[in-house]
Design a protein around this motif. Sequence first.
Motif, PDB file in Angstrom:
ATOM      1  N   ASN A  41       0.846  -1.202   0.000  1.00 64.99           N
ATOM      2  CA  ASN A  41       0.000   0.000   0.000  1.00 64.99           C
ATOM      3  C   ASN A  41       0.874   1.241   0.000  1.00 64.99           C
ATOM      4  OD1 ASN A  41      -2.411  -1.449   0.096  1.00 64.99           O
ATOM      5  ND2 ASN A  41      -2.366  -1.542   2.323  1.00 64.99           N
ATOM      6  N   SER A  42       0.419   2.270  -0.684  1.00 66.16           N
ATOM      7  CA  SER A  42       1.145   3.535  -0.692  1.00 66.16           C
ATOM      8  C   SER A  42       0.201   4.653  -0.265  1.00 66.16           C
ATOM      9  CB  SER A  42       1.721   3.833  -2.086  1.00 66.16           C
ATOM     10  OG  SER A  42       0.679   3.935  -3.029  1.00 66.16           O
ATOM     11  N   GLN A  43       0.781   5.709   0.230  1.00 63.54           N
ATOM     12  CA  GLN A  43       0.010   6.860   0.690  1.00 63.54           C
ATOM     13  C   GLN A  43       0.595   8.109   0.048  1.00 63.54           C
ATOM     14  OE1 GLN A  43       0.431   7.728   4.877  1.00 63.54           O
ATOM     15  NE2 GLN A  43      -1.520   8.805   4.934  1.00 63.54           N
ATOM     16  N   VAL A  44      -0.227   8.827  -0.707  1.00 68.23           N
ATOM     17  CA  VAL A  44       0.233  10.046  -1.357  1.00 68.23           C
ATOM     18  C   VAL A  44       0.243  11.171  -0.322  1.00 68.23           C
ATOM     19  CG1 VAL A  44      -0.246  11.736  -3.163  1.00 68.23           C
ATOM     20  CG2 VAL A  44      -0.648   9.309  -3.590  1.00 68.23           C
ATOM     21  N   ILE A  45       1.382  11.797  -0.171  1.00 71.12           N
ATOM     22  CA  ILE A  45       1.539  12.892   0.782  1.00 71.12           C
ATOM     23  C   ILE A  45       1.463  14.241   0.068  1.00 71.12           C
ATOM     24  CG2 ILE A  45       3.109  13.938   2.472  1.00 71.12           C
ATOM     25  CD1 ILE A  45       1.888  11.205   3.295  1.00 71.12           C
ATOM     26  N   GLN A  50      -0.929   8.842  -8.234  1.00 66.66           N
ATOM     27  CA  GLN A  50      -1.662   7.796  -7.521  1.00 66.66           C
ATOM     28  C   GLN A  50      -1.154   6.430  -7.987  1.00 66.66           C
ATOM     29  OE1 GLN A  50      -4.055   8.212  -5.102  1.00 66.66           O
ATOM     30  NE2 GLN A  50      -3.622  10.389  -5.200  1.00 66.66           N
TER      31      GLN A  50
END
Length: 100
Positions: A41-45, A50
């Motif tokens: 999982n990745s989280q855009v800061i 995306q």
Amino acid sequence: MVAYVIVDIEVHNAEKYKEYLAKITPTVFACNGRYLVRGANSQVISGTWQPKRLVVMEFPDLATANHWATCAEYAPIHALRNANASANMIIVEGGVDFVG
């Protein structure tokens, strides 16, 4: 100096993509590479990127990373990925370059 292959993948055919994974994984190890990130999982800061399925691999050097990504021997396996997913791939040489 190590090199990193970074791939952002959007899978279109999950069953055929599993076949690609089974075939591509041994090639990474054969080139003395290793996975650092594989579909986590990745989280855009910041920004609008995306990532769908992010993969980061480390290879001993730029030449080996380029070989893995472009050699004729692995081309049919990469073609299997491209037939069942969209991918953006870059190779980044390791190390730190300070500006200033």
